[in-house]
Design a protein around this motif. Structure first.
Motif, mmCIF file in Angstrom:
data_model
loop_
_atom_site.group_PDB
_atom_site.id
_atom_site.type_symbol
_atom_site.label_atom_id
_atom_site.label_comp_id
_atom_site.label_asym_id
_atom_site.label_seq_id
_atom_site.Cartn_x
_atom_site.Cartn_y
_atom_site.Cartn_z
ATOM 1 N N TRP A 123 0.830 -1.211 0.000
ATOM 2 C CA TRP A 123 0.000 0.000 0.000
ATOM 3 C C TRP A 123 0.862 1.256 0.000
ATOM 4 O O TRP A 123 0.644 2.179 -0.800
ATOM 5 C CB TRP A 123 -0.929 -0.033 1.209
ATOM 6 C CG TRP A 123 -1.678 1.243 1.427
ATOM 7 C CD1 TRP A 123 -2.575 1.844 0.579
ATOM 8 C CD2 TRP A 123 -1.578 2.107 2.572
ATOM 9 N NE1 TRP A 123 -3.046 3.016 1.126
ATOM 10 C CE2 TRP A 123 -2.458 3.203 2.350
ATOM 11 C CE3 TRP A 123 -0.855 2.043 3.762
ATOM 12 C CZ2 TRP A 123 -2.608 4.233 3.284
ATOM 13 C CZ3 TRP A 123 -1.019 3.060 4.691
ATOM 14 C CH2 TRP A 123 -1.876 4.138 4.448
ATOM 15 N N ARG A 127 1.455 4.111 -3.086
ATOM 16 C CA ARG A 127 1.272 5.558 -2.910
ATOM 17 C C ARG A 127 2.534 6.321 -3.327
ATOM 18 O O ARG A 127 2.465 7.374 -3.962
ATOM 19 C CB ARG A 127 0.911 5.869 -1.451
ATOM 20 C CG ARG A 127 -0.477 5.384 -1.057
ATOM 21 C CD ARG A 127 -0.738 5.586 0.437
ATOM 22 N NE ARG A 127 -0.794 6.995 0.782
ATOM 23 C CZ ARG A 127 -1.898 7.739 0.774
ATOM 24 N NH1 ARG A 127 -3.049 7.190 0.399
ATOM 25 N NH2 ARG A 127 -1.878 9.006 1.132
ATOM 26 N N LYS A 132 -1.481 1.528 -8.851
ATOM 27 C CA LYS A 132 -2.592 0.773 -8.288
ATOM 28 C C LYS A 132 -2.028 -0.288 -7.342
ATOM 29 O O LYS A 132 -0.975 -0.877 -7.615
ATOM 30 C CB LYS A 132 -3.404 0.092 -9.402
ATOM 31 C CG LYS A 132 -4.175 1.057 -10.279
ATOM 32 C CD LYS A 132 -5.257 1.765 -9.482
ATOM 33 C CE LYS A 132 -6.075 2.715 -10.346
ATOM 34 N NZ LYS A 132 -7.100 3.418 -9.563
ATOM 35 N N VAL A 134 -2.553 -3.893 -5.670
ATOM 36 C CA VAL A 134 -3.256 -5.177 -5.728
ATOM 37 C C VAL A 134 -2.673 -6.086 -4.651
ATOM 38 O O VAL A 134 -1.454 -6.276 -4.581
ATOM 39 C CB VAL A 134 -3.122 -5.838 -7.116
ATOM 40 C CG1 VAL A 134 -3.830 -7.194 -7.139
ATOM 41 C CG2 VAL A 134 -3.695 -4.917 -8.185
ATOM 42 N N ARG A 170 -8.018 -0.770 1.479
ATOM 43 C CA ARG A 170 -7.165 0.162 0.750
ATOM 44 C C ARG A 170 -6.634 -0.423 -0.552
ATOM 45 O O ARG A 170 -5.981 0.280 -1.325
ATOM 46 C CB ARG A 170 -6.023 0.643 1.654
ATOM 47 C CG ARG A 170 -6.500 1.774 2.547
ATOM 48 C CD ARG A 170 -5.796 1.865 3.853
ATOM 49 N NE ARG A 170 -6.450 2.883 4.683
ATOM 50 C CZ ARG A 170 -7.557 2.653 5.392
ATOM 51 N NH1 ARG A 170 -8.138 1.462 5.376
ATOM 52 N NH2 ARG A 170 -8.102 3.621 6.114
ATOM 53 N N ASP A 172 -6.826 -1.590 -4.337
ATOM 54 C CA ASP A 172 -7.639 -1.291 -5.521
ATOM 55 C C ASP A 172 -8.256 -2.563 -6.090
ATOM 56 O O ASP A 172 -9.294 -2.508 -6.767
ATOM 57 C CB ASP A 172 -6.777 -0.612 -6.580
ATOM 58 C CG ASP A 172 -6.296 0.763 -6.130
ATOM 59 O OD1 ASP A 172 -7.149 1.652 -5.950
ATOM 60 O OD2 ASP A 172 -5.081 0.927 -5.922
ATOM 61 N N ALA A 173 -7.610 -3.689 -5.834
ATOM 62 C CA ALA A 173 -8.130 -4.991 -6.250
ATOM 63 C C ALA A 173 -7.412 -6.054 -5.424
ATOM 64 O O ALA A 173 -6.337 -5.809 -4.872
ATOM 65 C CB ALA A 173 -7.904 -5.228 -7.739
ATOM 66 N N THR A 189 -14.873 -6.437 2.112
ATOM 67 C CA THR A 189 -14.714 -5.275 1.229
ATOM 68 C C THR A 189 -16.027 -4.802 0.626
ATOM 69 O O THR A 189 -16.132 -3.643 0.210
ATOM 70 C CB THR A 189 -13.763 -5.613 0.074
ATOM 71 O OG1 THR A 189 -14.345 -6.654 -0.733
ATOM 72 C CG2 THR A 189 -12.411 -6.068 0.594
ATOM 73 N N ASP A 192 -17.643 -3.419 -4.158
ATOM 74 C CA ASP A 192 -16.967 -2.359 -4.908
ATOM 75 C C ASP A 192 -15.522 -2.703 -5.256
ATOM 76 O O ASP A 192 -14.975 -2.189 -6.226
ATOM 77 C CB ASP A 192 -16.999 -1.049 -4.113
ATOM 78 C CG ASP A 192 -18.401 -0.475 -4.008
ATOM 79 O OD1 ASP A 192 -19.234 -0.813 -4.876
ATOM 80 O OD2 ASP A 192 -18.670 0.290 -3.065
ATOM 81 N N THR A 193 -14.876 -3.553 -4.441
ATOM 82 C CA THR A 193 -13.486 -3.932 -4.695
ATOM 83 C C THR A 193 -13.447 -5.190 -5.555
ATOM 84 O O THR A 193 -14.001 -6.219 -5.162
ATOM 85 C CB THR A 193 -12.740 -4.191 -3.381
ATOM 86 O OG1 THR A 193 -12.789 -3.022 -2.578
ATOM 87 C CG2 THR A 193 -11.286 -4.571 -3.647
ATOM 88 N N LEU A 406 -7.319 -3.889 -14.851
ATOM 89 C CA LEU A 406 -7.332 -2.857 -13.814
ATOM 90 C C LEU A 406 -6.651 -1.588 -14.307
ATOM 91 O O LEU A 406 -7.161 -0.475 -14.122
ATOM 92 C CB LEU A 406 -6.623 -3.392 -12.560
ATOM 93 C CG LEU A 406 -6.552 -2.441 -11.360
ATOM 94 C CD1 LEU A 406 -7.920 -2.236 -10.754
ATOM 95 C CD2 LEU A 406 -5.586 -2.998 -10.315
ATOM 96 N N ALA A 410 -8.285 2.181 -15.203
ATOM 97 C CA ALA A 410 -7.783 3.393 -14.574
ATOM 98 C C ALA A 410 -7.409 4.434 -15.631
ATOM 99 O O ALA A 410 -7.664 5.638 -15.471
ATOM 100 C CB ALA A 410 -6.555 3.074 -13.712
#
Length: 413
Positions: A123, A127, A132, A134, A170, A172-173, A189, A192-193, A406, A410
């Motif tokens: 994560w 950032r 993304k 995963v 947190r 994205d997938a 989740t 939505d994930t 994915l 994006a």
């Protein structure tokens, strides 16, 4: 697409997790994508960083054509809760530092767990690298740690669950190795994930070692024996002591049956002592060997064992050993109910028996002794099924397609 793959375990370390991540990295490269791997300096299972990797904090290497940054981690041959925690946390921090050292941005950071802390590394790295994130889930932690009595105490469990939920929310997938895992993750989740099953798999050509198996049988002089082999980690979650019960039941009436353990692990010495206490002459223990040698031992067997302990959590597991055992072309004795059992029965590749039930294992072996033609057919069925449905190559392509989708979404969004 540029992919940063973070995994605490990667070759030259051996075993299921390193092999899975190597196949994924190779699959991404074969599809034309750029991959960089962050992993610990190899030390498993000895707990000592290997010769050739001890200089410096980071070692930049290439493995199988893949650029890898191997990072320093805290290691110790003697393991307890605090030392394991230091081991995991040190990699979590060093992986983030390693990500900072890599040049340029990435499209995807794929972080594979366990340990769960790798998710935090992924994560943060995502950032920092404008990527993304995963999260690849190979085991359900901390639930598995609780089931194995490796994690106890209300506060510890609560903190671990909070960390798990933090990472899930947190990402994205998320990818996971079984449908059961996917359902458990999706319950946290929500819809939505994106959550995708990307199974473990096997490399059939590695386990097609029939000639090597015959040579090993000749060398060891057990051509007239019915050999039942367990090859792999001799650990807590496998709950292997019931195999001694089966050996005890069969020793007098069916002396042609020989049980062989090939591997190492935390309960091996205890099993050996119990076998000696029971004065069991139909059991052999062999050391941990290379993957190639392990495949020969599996090919030398008449049946292969794939056990897990009798805990509800294992119904959602599919041991990677199941795929390798089917690829070896030998009938499988499986004690994992749920999705794993469904695969075995769909493939018609062996027999299921209840977990930790030595008597039922003995009964299944007696059945195999009385039905040699059916055993041969089961082995052939398993090998064909593994080639068609369970290759690592196919699963790597599935992962690649998921990551491509994915990134494309994006870009278009």
């Amino acid at each position: 697409m540029r992919v940063l793959l973070i995994s605490q375990y990667f070759p030259p370390e051996t075993g299921g997790p390193p092999n899975r991540l190597l196949s994924i990295a190779n699959g991404l490269r074969e599809a034309g994508h750029e991959v960089h791997v962050l992993a610990e300096k190899p030390n498993h299972p000895e707990g000592v960083i290997r010769e050739g990797f001890r200089e410096g904090v980071f070692n930049e290497r290439t493995y199988d054509g893949i650029p890898v940054t191997y990072t320093w981690v805290y290691t110790d041959p003697e393991k307890n809760f605090l030392k394991r925690l230091a081991f995991y946390l040190s990699f979590m921090v060093m992986a983030v530092v390693g990500a900072l050292r890599t040049k340029g941005d990435f499209d995807v950071v794929l972080a594979s767990s366990p340990p769960l802390f790798v998710g935090l590394s992924g994560w943060l790295a995502a950032r920092l690298k404008d990527a993304k994130f995963v999260f690849d889930v190979r085991d359900l932690w901390p639930d598995l740690a609780v089931a194995m009595n490796e994690l106890d105490g209300t506060l510890k469990i609560w903190l671990a669950k909070r960390l798990e939920h933090f990472i899930y929310h947190r990402a994205d997938a998320i990818t996971a190795v079984t449908n059961g895992f996917c359902e458990a993750i999706q319950s946290v989740t929500g819809l939505d994930t994106p959550v995708q099953r990307v199974m473990n798999g096997t490399e059939p050509h590695i386990f097609q070692r029939d000639e090597a198996g015959k040579e090993l049988r000749d060398e060891n002089g057990f051509d007239d024996r019915f050999v039942v082999t367990y090859a792999g980690n001799i650990g807590i979650c496998q709950s292997l002591d019931h195999i001694l019960v089966a050996a005890d039941r069969l020793e007098g009436g069916r002396p042609e049956v020989l049980f062989r353990f090939v591997g190492s692990g935390p309960v091996k010495e205890e099993l050996q002592q119990e076998a000696e206490r029971r004065i069991l002459d139909n059991i052999e223990f062999h050391p941990r060997v290379s993957l190639d040698e392990a495949a020969a031992h599996m090919a030398a067997a008449d049946a292969l064992l794939v056990p897990l302990a009798a805990h509800e959590i294992y119904r959602s597991f599919i041991p990677s050993k199941l795929f390798d055992s089917m690829a070896a072309g030998r009938p499988v004795l499986l004690s994992v109910d749920g999705e794993a059992r469904s695969i075995l029965e769909d493939a018609e590749a062996g027999r299921y028996y209840p977990a930790e039930d030595g008597q039922e294992l003995a009964n299944s072996i007696r059945w195999m002794l009385n039905h040699p033609e059916a055993c041969t057919e089961m082995g052939e069925n398993g090998r064909a099924y593994a080639r068609t449905h369970c290759t690592r190559e196919a699963q790597a392509k599935r992962m690649t397609a998921f990551l491509e989708e994915l990134v494309d979404q994006a870009a278009s969004g």
